[in-house]
Structure formats: structure tokens, C-alpha cells
Design an enzyme around this catalytic site. Structure first.
Site, PDB file in Angstrom:
ATOM      1  N   LYS A  84       0.844  -1.184   0.000  1.00 58.92           N
ATOM      2  CA  LYS A  84       0.000   0.000   0.000  1.00 58.92           C
ATOM      3  C   LYS A  84       0.888   1.246   0.000  1.00 58.92           C
ATOM      4  CE  LYS A  84      -4.341   1.285   2.276  1.00 58.92           C
ATOM      5  NZ  LYS A  84      -5.284   0.842   3.312  1.00 58.92           N
ATOM      6  N   GLU A 129     -18.863  -6.045  10.798  1.00 58.46           N
ATOM      7  CA  GLU A 129     -19.746  -5.304  11.700  1.00 58.46           C
ATOM      8  C   GLU A 129     -20.742  -6.214  12.412  1.00 58.46           C
ATOM      9  OE1 GLU A 129     -18.186  -2.489   8.640  1.00 58.46           O
ATOM     10  OE2 GLU A 129     -19.117  -4.473   8.557  1.00 58.46           O
ATOM     11  N   ARG A 184     -25.212  -2.566   8.187  1.00 54.94           N
ATOM     12  CA  ARG A 184     -24.856  -3.962   7.927  1.00 54.94           C
ATOM     13  C   ARG A 184     -25.137  -4.859   9.122  1.00 54.94           C
ATOM     14  NH1 ARG A 184     -20.515  -3.926   3.777  1.00 54.94           N
ATOM     15  NH2 ARG A 184     -19.484  -5.634   4.841  1.00 54.94           N
TER      16      ARG A 184
END
Length: 636
Positions: free
Chosen positions: A282, A368, A396
Site C-alpha cells: 500500500k 460489523e 450492515r
């Protein structure tokens, strides 16, 4: 001419040599650093997928072969390779290109929902649909930035593995991170299995010939098979995939364009579900990003393209900063308080709490549903969990809030950052559904503090007073100045703060949370037109209190302003209470319309949907003046 300027679509990549592809990768990184530094956006993730994106579009025939990005913020390079270089200066701006895939922009963008862990389900369904239609098309799902920590991804894998002829390639962009280092880490369990069909055919041939031998054939085959499995489990702990019947290729260097292309070619021609595991970095190519250990420039505002330093210094604290401070103090005072988040430790402000109380902080990854159910378990064990996520992501886990927390009367507090209009990240990231959804949960109490003092008070009450589900929602914006109350009515969750009051006021303006200030601005405009107004803030806006109903009875009009859907919001709930009580007071509701909103700055979006002092005041005046003209009510 720079190579990037010659790329109008994926087919242009197929004429390029390996050297030219490497050159193009360098140009793309330089372009992203320069452009995103000016616009802001998800810089780090896209610097990490340059070669991977080049390989995908070199090998697969998009859009005939759909490429589905799981975390859509890693699609910038995909956009550059599909004809949108000239539009990139408008990234995340009003009427510009989105920071996520967008069907409106390009036929190459199939799925634009930017919530994580959904791509494998989409891809499985599409590949199955193409198979049923007799179409030879390969679907590619690009999973990365921690998306495989989500349970939905594993539900999809469980189904994909049962379909041997499903033309589906799963590319795992393994940068070891979501915002921060990935929790759990699939990469710890992945290593190489070959997907070359010749390898499979050879194994089948050996099996047939050995099992045909009398007496010794089957035992020899079983021995060889056991040896292969044992070696695989020792040197390549990806057994979960082979046990599911899935083929695995990797890990490969995701920045070696030659390796990426050759392995994707093998996967494409295998004819069944294949996992291609690519190791990427990244922020690659931008030293400031690579050395930024917190999040590798996951998302940036406007920055210096050479140093990575922000161009505008932060001079005012945000709501997230206020939450971070409040949580540390609560942790010091209440040892039963624990914190959970879903791969967003620093974005939601739990970094300081985690540093002070590492054993009381739990980052569960992009999961979640698990976070909320786990919080219920922590509460059952005598602790008070605070679950901190973005408001849009609590959608969610609605079932877990309802059935695991509320049904079991568990004291869990939900801290919802980025509530209301967020703007530049577009439709999926606006926190505009949480109050409407959570307001349906029996026993829930929802607070929307108007300033830091009220936030501290709301959090303290939530974790110490009631053993029930509580919610504290707040904006991503800068903290407003203190907005003191001139008086209050009621107490606890029934308390209503009076922010402005005039004798004989006919209009009651209800503004809460980030819009308490908007309510005062509306009152200023109406006052200049000779219409006196009372402004109140019901800090605990759900449930609608008797005190607020009583105050509404005392006025001729009620105006509600909320950073949430009108549907199911406080205004509609207050109107229902008044109607059921036989009180004929009109309630003029102002909030977010029930539609998906295009990206733009917060102010631009609010202007579009009419949530400004000028628009709200005009609406109120038109209603009051109209009633005065037809004799329904008198204006003055």
C-alpha cells in the site's frame, strides 16, 4: 508522448511490451500522486494496485469479462485504463468522477457499492448467470484492503467452492492492511497450489493407473496422496481452500507485471474457480505514504505531492477528536468500559483508547455483524461495550442490534461517526439511514449532541445509566462552538434544551445534532421577517419525549431539521404523536430525501436538497403566509 496519454481503453494495453508496461506503471503512479494530492482521495490503496490493475486489463476482456472491485476505493487505476484520464482532475467533486466505480461513468464499472466484502457474492451470481445463459465469460473479483475479514466473503466462498465449472477468478490483493494492518490475516494461511490443468490431469492419470493395479495399487495411491496432502499442509497452509475444492495460485509479487500477467493467464484458462494471491504494498512509489505507518495514506485530503504534508493545517478539532478524548476519560473512570470497531481503529478515534487500554480494545476487521454480536456477549459478561463505526456501516449489523443486543436487554453503546451528509464519498457513505433504522429498535435511546459538552454528557450517560442499547451519532465536520442552553425542560432522556425563546413565539424550530446551529440560523432569518421563533434541541431525540410534544402543543407550527432521512425521522415521529393526541399542529419536516445522493462537498449536497437557512426559512414563511391569506391562521 507519455504512454498514459495513448491509453483510451484496455485493448491499448495488449500492444505494449513488458518494458512499456513497466514505464506505464511509473507514469500512472506519478499521475496519481500529482492528481490526488490536489483533489484528495484514496491514494495509498491505488498506488498499491498499479501493476495488478494493468495485468487485469491486459489479460481479461473488460467489460465482456466483468471486473468487480470489492473495496471500490481501489479502482482509480482501473478508471485511468478505461478512458477517464482527462476527467481525473474532477475526482470526488460535484459533477466530476466518483471515488468509486460508477455505472453512470463507464460500462467497465459493474458494481458501485463501496461497502466491503460483497464482491464475491456479486461475482458468484454473475458467473452463475452467464453459465445459465450459455455465455463464455470470466468474472473477476478483486478482494483487498481487508475485505476477506468480512463474514459475507466466506459465505460466498462456501458456495463458490461447490461449483467446479464456475468461470470465476478471485484476485486477493494482499497488502496486509485495511485502514491499518489487517486483523486475523488470511495471508498468514496462504501459499502456493498449482492451477495448471496439466497438473490436475496428471494426478487423475496416476490415480487411474495405480488403482488398476491388483492388491498394491490403492494403498500406494493413498500413500502418495497422503504424502502430497501432508507436504501441502506443512509448506502451504492454505488447506482450507483445497479442502473446499478451490484452486490456489500464489503468493506472487503483485508489483511484478510479468508474474501478474502469467498467473492471471493461467487462472483465466483453468475454467473453474481460482484464487490468485498477490502480495502488494500500500502506498508503493510514494515514500511519504510507505513510511506512514498509521494508514499508508489510505485516504488523504489536499497534500503536498512531494512531502505528503497536508496543505491546510487543522486548526479546529473534529467530532472524532472529541469522541477520542471522551473515551479515554471514560476508560479511566469506568474499568468496565471496552471498545470495539470494525477495521477502523484510527478513523473513528479509538487509537488513543487502544494505546491506554490495549486489553480492552477489540478490532474485529471488516465484520460489523460480528462486532455487534460480540458486544452483546461482552455485555452479558458484565462489561459495557462501545461499538464505534461509521454511521453508514451500522446498516450492515441491523439484525444484530435488534436481535442480539436489544432483544436480550444488553447495555451496548453505538458511537456512530460520519452521521448525516458526508459528501465527497458519495451515496454509500452518507450516514443518512441510521436514525431511521435504529429508531425501530425497541428500548433504544438515540442522542445527537450539538457540541462537545453535550457529547461528553451523552456518552457518560450511555455507559453508566441505562442497561439498554444506546446510540450517540455525530458528524464528520469540525466541532462547532459551544451552543449553551438558556433553559431546559425535563430531565434525562426526556430533557429538551431551549436555545432561543421569544415571548409569543408561534413557531417551534427543532434542530438537533449538527443541525442545532442550522435551527438558530433559520430563527435569525425568520426573526428578521417579523416571525418570532423558539429553538429547541432534544439531545436524546429518540424516543420522542413528552416534553417535546408538550412544547409543540404550545405553538402554531413546528419545524424539524435533521441530518437524517425525513422518513422515520424525529419530525415524522413527532407528527404522529401529535396526531394521535388530537393536536392539530402542522409539522414542517426538513431532512434528507429518500434517494441516493450524488457526491460533492457537504455544502453542495445540502444546497441541492434544500437544507440551508435560506431554503428552510423560505419554506416556513411560505407556509405561514399562505395560511394567513386563506384564513387558516393569522401571520401577525
Amino acid at each position: 508522448m507519455p504512454l498514459l496519454e495513448t491509453i483510451s481503453g484496455p485493448r491499448d494495453l495488449r500492444a505494449l511490451s513488458k518494458r512499456q508496461l513497466d514505464q506505464l506503471a511509473e507514469e500512472i503512479r506519478a499521475f496519481l500522486i500529482t492528481t490526488v494530492s490536489k483533489t484528495g482521495g484514496h491514494l495509498g490503496p491505488n498506488l498499491g494496485v498499479v501493476e495488478l490493475s494493468l495485468g487485469l486489463h491486459r489479460v481479461f476482456d473488460s467489460p465482456h469479462d466483468p471486473i468487480i472491485f470489492d473495496t471500490g476505493h481501489q479502482s482509480y487505476v482501473h478508471k485511468l485504463l478505461t478512458g477517464r484520464v482527462g476527467q481525473f482532475g474532477t475526482l470526488r467533486q460535484r459533477d466530476g468522477i466518483s471515488g468509486y466505480p460508477s455505472r453512470r461513468e463507464s460500462e467497465h464499472d459493474w458494481v458501485e457499492n463501496s461497502h466491503a466484502s460483497t464482491s464475491l457474492s456479486w461475482a458468484e451470481g454473475m458467473a452463475k448467470g452467464f453459465r445459465l445463459r450459455g455465455e463464455t465469460r470470466t468474472v473477476v473479483a478483486v478482494v483487498g484492503d481487508g475485505a476477506l475479514t468480512g463474514g459475507m466473503a466466506w459465505e460466498a466462498l462456501n458456495n463458490i467452492a461447490t461449483q467446479e465449472d464456475l468461470r470465476l477468478v478471485i484476485v486477493v490483493n494482499d497488502n496486509g492492511r485495511s485502514y491499518t494492518p489487517t486483523v486475523g490475516g488470511l495471508a498468514n494461511h496462504l501459499a502456493g497450489l498449482r492451477t495448471d490443468q496439466r497438473y490436475e490431469k496428471t494426478l487423475d492419470f496416476i490415480k487411474r493407473r495405480l488403482t488398476e493395479l491388483p492388491v498394491v495399487g490403492r494403498p500406494v495411491y493413498d500413500l502418495l496422496h497422503g504424502f502430497k496432502t501432508g507436504v501441502k499442509d506443512v509448506i502451504a497452509p492454505q488447506g482450507m481452500f483445497s479442502d473446499l475444492g478451490m484452486k490456489y495460485l500464489g503468493p506472487i509479487d503483485g508489483h511484478d507485471i510479468g508474474a501478474v500477467i502469467s498467473h492471471l493467464e493461467q487462472a483465466k484458462h483453468f475454467g473453474g474457480p481460482v484464487i490468485v494471491h498477490c502480495i502488494t504494498r500500500k502506498g508503493k512509489g510514494f515514500r511519504a505514504a510507505e513510511e506512514h505507518e498509521e494508514d499508508r495514506f489510505h485516504a488523504v485530503g489536499r497534500i503536498n505531492e512531494f512531502t505528503g504534508e497536508p496543505l491546510s493545517a487543522s486548526v479546529q478539532a473534529t467530532w472524532t477528536d472529541a469522541f477520542a478524548d471522551a473515551m479515554v476519560k471514560l476508560g479511566e473512570e469506568h474499568p468496565e468500559v471496552v471498545a470495539l470497531t470494525a477495521a477502523m481503529l484510527h478513523p473513528v478515534g479509538l487509537g488513543r483508547f487502544a494505546a491506554a487500554f490495549p486489553d480492552r480494545t477489540f478490532d474485529v476487521g471488516i465484520a460489523e455483524q460480528h462486532a455487534v454480536a460480540s458486544a452483546a456477549g461482552l455485555a452479558a459478561a458484565g462489561l459495557h461495550p462501545v461499538v464505534a463505526v461509521y454511521a453508514t456501516f451500522i446498516n450492515r449489523a441491523f439484525d444484530q442490534v435488534m436481535m442480539d443486543v436489544a432483544l436480550h436487554d444488553k447495555g451496548v453503546t453505538f458511537a456512530l461517526d460520519r452521521a448525516g451528509i458526508t459528501g465527497t464519498d458519495g451515496a454509500s457513505h452518507n450516514g443518512m439511514w441510521d436514525l431511521t433504522l435504529l429508531g425501530m429498535v425497541p428500548t433504544v435511546e438515540i442522542a445527537a449532541p450539538r457540541d462537545q459538552t453535550r457529547m461528553v454528557e451523552a456518552l457518560a450517560r450511555a455507559v453508566t445509566v441505562d442497561d439498554r442499547p444506546t446510540v450517540v451519532r455525530y458528524s464528520k465536520e469540525r466541532l462547532p462552538d459551544e451552543i449553551p442552553a438558556i433553559a431546559s425542560r425535563g430531565a434525562g432522556v426526556a430533557q429538551v434544551d431551549i436555545l432561543r425563546q421569544f415571548a409569543g413565539a408561534r413557531v417551534l424550530v427543532v434542530g438537533y445534532g449538527q443541525f442545532a446551529g442550522l435551527g438558530l440560523a433559520v430563527a435569525d432569518r425568520l426573526g428578521r421577517e417579523g416571525l418570532p421563533v423558539t429553538v429547541v434541541d432534544p439531545l436524546w431525540c429518540i424516543p420522542v419525549s413528552d416534553e417535546l410534544v408538550d412544547m409543540a402543543r404550545e405553538h402554531d407550527y413546528v419545524v424539524t431539521i435533521e441530518d437524517n432521512l425525513v422518513s422515520g425521522g424525529v419530525g415524522e415521529r413527532l407528527r404522529a404523536r401529535l396526531i394521535n393526541g388530537g393536536v392539530p399542529v402542522p409539522v414542517l419536516t426538513h431532512g434528507i430525501p429518500q434517494r441516493f445522493l450524488e457526491h460533492g462537498s457537504r455544502d453542495e449536497v445540502l444546497e441541492e436538497i434544500g437544507l440551508t437557512p435560506r431554503n428552510v426559512a423560505r419554506h416556513v414563511l411560505e407556509r405561514v403566509l399562505g395560511d394567513s391569506r386563506d384564513g387558516t391562521r393569522q401571520y401577525a
